[in-house]
Design a protein around this motif. Structure first.
Motif, short mmCIF file in Angstrom:
data_model
loop_
_atom_site.label_atom_id
_atom_site.label_comp_id
_atom_site.label_asym_id
_atom_site.label_seq_id
_atom_site.Cartn_x
_atom_site.Cartn_y
_atom_site.Cartn_z
N THR A 2 0.63 -1.05 0.08
CA THR A 2 -0.16 0.03 0.10
C THR A 2 1.01 1.12 -0.01
OG1 THR A 2 -0.28 0.16 2.31
CG2 THR A 2 -1.96 -1.15 1.06
N TYR A 3 0.43 2.24 -0.83
CA TYR A 3 1.36 3.56 -0.85
C TYR A 3 0.48 4.72 -0.72
CZ TYR A 3 5.73 1.40 -1.99
OH TYR A 3 7.19 0.80 -1.96
N ASP A 4 0.83 5.68 -0.45
CA ASP A 4 0.05 7.12 -0.34
C ASP A 4 1.06 8.00 -0.92
OD1 ASP A 4 -0.96 9.33 -0.32
OD2 ASP A 4 -1.55 9.17 2.01
N ASN A 9 3.63 7.26 5.02
CA ASN A 9 3.26 5.99 5.47
C ASN A 9 2.36 6.41 7.02
OD1 ASN A 9 3.85 3.66 6.99
ND2 ASN A 9 5.25 3.13 5.75
N HIS A 10 1.25 6.06 6.56
CA HIS A 10 0.36 6.48 7.87
C HIS A 10 0.52 5.48 8.86
CE1 HIS A 10 -2.47 9.14 5.37
NE2 HIS A 10 -2.04 8.22 4.33
N HIS A 11 1.00 4.21 8.64
CA HIS A 11 1.23 3.19 9.91
C HIS A 11 2.23 3.82 10.44
CE1 HIS A 11 2.69 -0.48 11.74
NE2 HIS A 11 1.34 -0.69 11.85
N ASN A 12 3.51 4.06 9.88
CA ASN A 12 4.69 4.59 10.84
C ASN A 12 4.83 6.25 11.15
OD1 ASN A 12 5.48 1.89 10.24
ND2 ASN A 12 7.20 2.34 8.65
N ARG A 13 3.74 6.84 10.39
CA ARG A 13 3.60 8.22 10.69
C ARG A 13 4.73 8.90 10.18
NH1 ARG A 13 0.38 10.94 14.16
NH2 ARG A 13 -1.65 10.06 14.69
N THR A 14 5.25 8.41 9.00
CA THR A 14 6.57 8.69 8.55
C THR A 14 6.41 9.54 6.93
OG1 THR A 14 7.21 6.86 7.38
CG2 THR A 14 8.36 7.40 9.55
N CYS A 15 7.01 10.43 6.40
CA CYS A 15 6.66 11.07 5.10
C CYS A 15 8.17 11.25 4.42
CB CYS A 15 6.39 12.45 5.38
SG CYS A 15 5.75 13.24 3.76
N LYS A 16 8.38 10.48 3.29
CA LYS A 16 9.70 10.41 2.51
C LYS A 16 9.56 11.43 1.36
CE LYS A 16 11.37 6.56 0.91
NZ LYS A 16 11.56 5.19 1.10
N GLU A 66 6.19 10.38 -0.32
CA GLU A 66 5.55 8.92 0.15
C GLU A 66 5.03 8.95 1.54
OE1 GLU A 66 8.44 5.75 -1.02
OE2 GLU A 66 7.46 4.60 0.80
#
Lengths: 201, 201
Positions: free
Chosen positions: A70-72, A86-93, A84
């Motif tokens: 899954t990607y956002d 990542n809602h699960h890890n609460r990160t944003c690349k 990119e």
């Protein structure tokens, strides 16, 4: 007599109307699937498309080499970056975006393959008039084939040749004109309830 | 009170209407393309479909292993024969037809994958409501995926797995309900002007 000739020409022009290359509405929301000839990649995505701001948001669910993902993604073409999320890890690349923005629709150098009705013209709600166009990808990388609706220039499907996957087909559906939640296509980072009160100054 | 409950149930039933398997209209004319995953076979065909008489006529133009071909087939399923009509040579070959007639539409054991709008619901003439179904081919030969219009059960596409070609996709278009020239789907041999006066007695 001159008026008659002018009217006849106008009528002939109207009857002989051929499809023309077109641009899709600048704001669109909807869903798409992407599938590949070699079956290595399959994606379902909800998308938000903003040609005015040259940005896209993609909520993807897919399968690559038998691994689901899954990607956002938030793509900001003007700034040449994508995020990119990542809602699960609460990160944003933050990732460099090297390609230019390509508006949806049919580019002016495309060739008309044909106009057909998907479904039937025999009853109301049974058919959809679409135009299919073909052309060459930039840098002679292969061919593409693109189908849009005659009314509204709404994307239906885009197929193009790739080195990695063979033919790759994007099918669009549930498209609506406009973006119901503009917030979702603008934010460069995920916003939780608290971040509304703790914004960077 | 009872009437209220009955009305509420009726309303709930209407709102919760799910797509159901359906049979396409028994008489259809139109066109289709068939394409294959391994790119060995590609066909464009005009078709006449008569489910009442269990017969089909196919005027094919295609490409098999980089060789183009044209075929004119008449398939009579009730009689288990098909005719290959060669207009150029004025010949007609009778070939046994081993498969049973399969009506167009969705068989009762198919599973609903989803209902979507191709194109858009934002403007008139911009969208088409379709249902996509999946199922297993007879004899566990693989899977199939079939899309029909919600209104009219008109075929849109059928994809299924084959040993020879990988996935094979039939796309239907320009379908109309009825057969404009019933003659074309009944004659077992080509009829020229003179044969109208020299029929076998």
């Amino acid at each position: 007599m001159k008026i008659f000739v002018a009217l006849a020409c106008l009528l002939a022009g109207c009857l002989a109307q051929r499809p023309h290359p077109c641009e899709s509405p600048p704001l669109l929301s909807g869903a798409l699937t992407a599938s590949t000839q070699n079956e290595k990649l399959w994606v379902y995505a909800k998308y938000l498309y903003d040609a005015l701001g040259q940005r896209m948001r993609l909520f993807e669910f897919g399968n690559l080499d038998n691994q689901t993902f899954t990607y956002d993604f938030l793509l900001l073409y003007k700034e040449h970056v994508m995020y990119e999320i990542n809602h699960h890890n609460r990160t944003c690349k933050k990732i460099p975006l090297k390609v230019d923005f390509q508006p949806l629709g049919i580019s002016k150098d495309a060739s008309l393959l044909g106009q057909v009705i998907v479904g039937s013209s025999s009853g109301p709600g049974q058919g959809l008039l679409v135009n299919t166009w073909i052309g060459d990808l930039p840098n002679k990388e292969g061919k593409y084939m693109s189908t849009v609706t005659e009314f509204g220039c709404i994307p239906v499907s885009v197929a193009f040749q790739t080195k990695q996957y063979g033919w790759m087909v994007f099918s669009y559906f549930n498209n609506i004109i406009g973006i119901s939640d503009p917030d979702a296509s603008t934010d460069e980072e995920p916003i939780g309830f608290f971040s509304l009160f703790h914004r960077k100054n």
